[in-house]
Design an enzyme around this catalytic site. Structure first.
Site, PDB file in Angstrom:
ATOM      1  N   ARG A  14       3.729   7.416  -0.282  1.00 21.96           N
ATOM      2  CA  ARG A  14       4.870   8.324  -0.404  1.00 21.96           C
ATOM      3  C   ARG A  14       5.886   7.873  -1.462  1.00 21.96           C
ATOM      4  O   ARG A  14       6.392   8.699  -2.219  1.00 21.96           O
ATOM      5  CB  ARG A  14       5.567   8.395   0.961  1.00 21.96           C
ATOM      6  N   GLU A  36       0.837  -1.211   0.000  1.00 23.01           N
ATOM      7  CA  GLU A  36       0.000   0.000   0.000  1.00 23.01           C
ATOM      8  C   GLU A  36       0.864   1.250   0.000  1.00 23.01           C
ATOM      9  O   GLU A  36       0.786   2.062   0.917  1.00 23.01           O
ATOM     10  CB  GLU A  36      -0.867   0.025   1.268  1.00 23.01           C
ATOM     11  N   CYS A  45      -1.567  32.889  11.265  1.00 21.08           N
ATOM     12  CA  CYS A  45      -1.297  33.401  12.613  1.00 21.08           C
ATOM     13  C   CYS A  45      -0.992  32.276  13.588  1.00 21.08           C
ATOM     14  O   CYS A  45      -1.764  32.009  14.517  1.00 21.08           O
ATOM     15  CB  CYS A  45      -2.482  34.214  13.101  1.00 21.08           C
TER      16      CYS A  45
HETATM   17  C1  LIG Z   1      -0.640   5.782   5.514  1.00 22.73           C
HETATM   18  C2  LIG Z   1      -0.742   4.332   5.232  1.00 22.73           C
HETATM   19  C3  LIG Z   1      -0.124   3.801   4.095  1.00 22.73           C
HETATM   20  C4  LIG Z   1       0.761   4.605   3.172  1.00 22.73           C
HETATM   21  O1  LIG Z   1       1.968   4.888   3.751  1.00 22.73           O
HETATM   22  P1  LIG Z   1       3.206   5.447   2.880  1.00 22.73           P
HETATM   23  O2  LIG Z   1       4.293   5.602   3.829  1.00 22.73           O
HETATM   24  O3  LIG Z   1       2.757   6.723   2.267  1.00 22.73           O
HETATM   25  O4  LIG Z   1       3.507   4.437   1.844  1.00 22.73           O
HETATM   26  C5  LIG Z   1      -0.320   2.466   3.830  1.00 22.73           C
HETATM   27  N1  LIG Z   1      -1.078   1.683   4.639  1.00 22.73           N
HETATM   28  C6  LIG Z   1      -1.686   2.157   5.743  1.00 22.73           C
HETATM   29  C7  LIG Z   1      -2.490   1.248   6.573  1.00 22.73           C
HETATM   30  C8  LIG Z   1      -1.527   3.500   6.078  1.00 22.73           C
HETATM   31  O5  LIG Z   1      -2.110   3.972   7.186  1.00 22.73           O
END
Ligand SMILES: *Cc1c(COP(=O)(O)O)cnc(C)c1O
Length: 425
Positions: A289, A286, A358
């Site tokens: 980034r 998943e 601010c």
């Molecule tokens: C935020 C998140 C991701 C993505 O994380 P990256 O570091 O952007 O790859 C994947 N899985 C879950 C469960 C997340 O909370």
């Protein structure tokens, strides 16, 4: 200037002695002139290159790459990645709605998150005329029970992966570390077994998931988590009637914001292949980034310079509401002038780049060596803003959200209009 500038580089436009930052082959100064600032600018190649590298690296095993929609939820970005073969990792009903808008196949969707509501569960089960999604990644007993009752009411079975918290230190910033016992995420080992032994009748236990944190720079933490995960899968398969068919290994690896040296995508993939090939398990990841982070920059215009004894303040027209990472968790973003001539003049002074909001926390970059010659009207590029940039933006101080532009080669298109005052109420 040490900056991750794969698809963002200084180039001289035709008939110009001056160099300007370009996204692929499009001048960012021109984009700012046309669309105004603050402005998010993305490179299509910036998204596609890491995505394709991940795909190549995982080719030896059955896999699905589910883009973490929360990192960049612009529908055109989602469509681009879907077209390239990506699935989606969702954390809300709103993201499910976006997945539907770009027609992401349900069998490539996982629903993560520690607090899914009944409505969100219903909507996910009803996805694509009731075909539903690939998996709900479940994080608690109560969530599992609620999902069971929602599925029962719909006379169906909900596909589930239990999110196992492997109690591994991802060695990243505490705010983006999620795989330790003390974090709110996931189920402890003993809880996983207890739940797996008493799976309610309208739940189909298909997989296990982990996600130990974000911006991971050390593959050994991931490897430790993989080993613990494999061990739990083996143990579960001893008593489950239907063995575990997939594991979801969570988000991707870190990227370079400043001078970090992240693991190579190839090595990350090779580690996964090493541990999971031959197991018969489908592998899901998943990443957010890794794919989006260095695909975008935030362009801002200098408003004023304030000189103090210790340092200068460059007051710019972007702020913490446009890019929250610096104020939220001390996220570092390199900041460079759009005009090349201002990048290496040798008259740099210690500067804080701050927004108009601010709050003292409204600092986009502290203690940066930036040219004394940067003055009102000059454009700055805040790099590595493709992930957790616009998607985290808000309207604090009643500031309309910025526009987003996608560049492909020598062409650009507006992929989100700048909000106006009328959008505020
Ligand atoms: C935020 C998140 C991701 C993505 O994380 P990256 O570091 O952007 O790859 C994947 N899985 C879950 C469960 C997340 O909370």
């Amino acid at each position: 200037m040490t900056a991750p500038l794969d698809n963002f580089s200084y180039q001289n436009p035709k008939n110009s002695k001056k160099g300007f930052l370009h996204a692929e082959n499009v001048s960012i100064a021109k984009l700012a002139e046309k669309h105004g600032t603050p402005l998010y600018v993305y490179s299509e190649k910036g998204f596609l290159e890491p995505f394709k590298a991940l795909k190549r690296a995982l080719k030896p095993i059955p896999h699905t790459i589910c883009f973490a929609v929360k990192s960049n939820s612009n529908p055109k970005v989602l469509a681009l990645l879907k077209q390239a073969g990506a699935g989606m990792d969702l954390v809300s009903g709103g993201e499910l709605y976006l997945a539907r808008r770009v027609k992401c196949p349900g069998n490539k969707i996982v629903f993560s998150g520690v607090g899914k509501t009944e409505r969100e569960m219903k909507e996910a089960l009803a996805y694509q005329q009731g075909k539903g999604i690939f998996s709900f990644n479940v994080e608690s007993v109560e969530e599992l029970n609620l999902l069971n009752s929602v599925a029962r009411a719909k006379k169906t079975k909900a596909p589930v992966a239990l999110r196992f918290n492997p109690d591994v230190d991802a060695k990243t910033h505490p705010y983006i570390s999620t795989g330790l016992k003390k974090n709110k995420f996931g189920l402890e080992r003993s809880e996983v077994f207890e739940l797996a032994k008493n799976i309610p009748s309208n739940i189909q236990l298909k997989g296990l998931s982990i996600h130990i944190g974000s911006q991971i720079l050390d593959l050994s933490a991931l490897e430790e988590a993989f080993l613990k995960l494999k061990e739990v899968v083996a143990e579960l398969n001893r008593f489950l009637k239907t063995p575990i068919s997939f594991v979801d290994l969570g988000g991707g690896i870190g990227i370079t914001y400043k001078d970090e040296v992240p693991p190579k995508i190839e090595d990350y993939g090779a580690l996964i292949v090493k541990h999971f090939s031959g197991t018969g398990l489908r592998i899901l990841i998943e990443p957010g980034r890794t794919i989006a982070g260095n695909a975008g920059v935030l362009i801002t215009k200098t408003l004023f310079r304030k000189s103090r004894d210790e340092k200068d303040f460059l007051v710019v027209d972007a702020a913490m509401n446009d890019l929250m990472r610096p104020s939220l968790y001390q996220g570092y973003h390199a900041i460079i002038p759009v005009e090349q001539e201002l990048a290496n003049r040798g008259d740099e002074v210690n500067s804080d780049v701050v927004g108009p909001v601010c709050e003292s926390a409204d600092c986009l970059g502290a203690n940066r060596a930036l040219s004394k010659s940067i003055s009102s009207g000059d454009l700055l590029a805040i790099l590595s803003a493709g992930a957790y940039g616009f998607s985290m933006a808000g309207t604090y101080n009643s500031r309309p959200k910025p526009a987003e532009v996608m560049v492909k080669g020598s062409t650009s298109r507006l992929i989100r209009k700048r909000e106006t005052y009328q959008d505020l109420p």
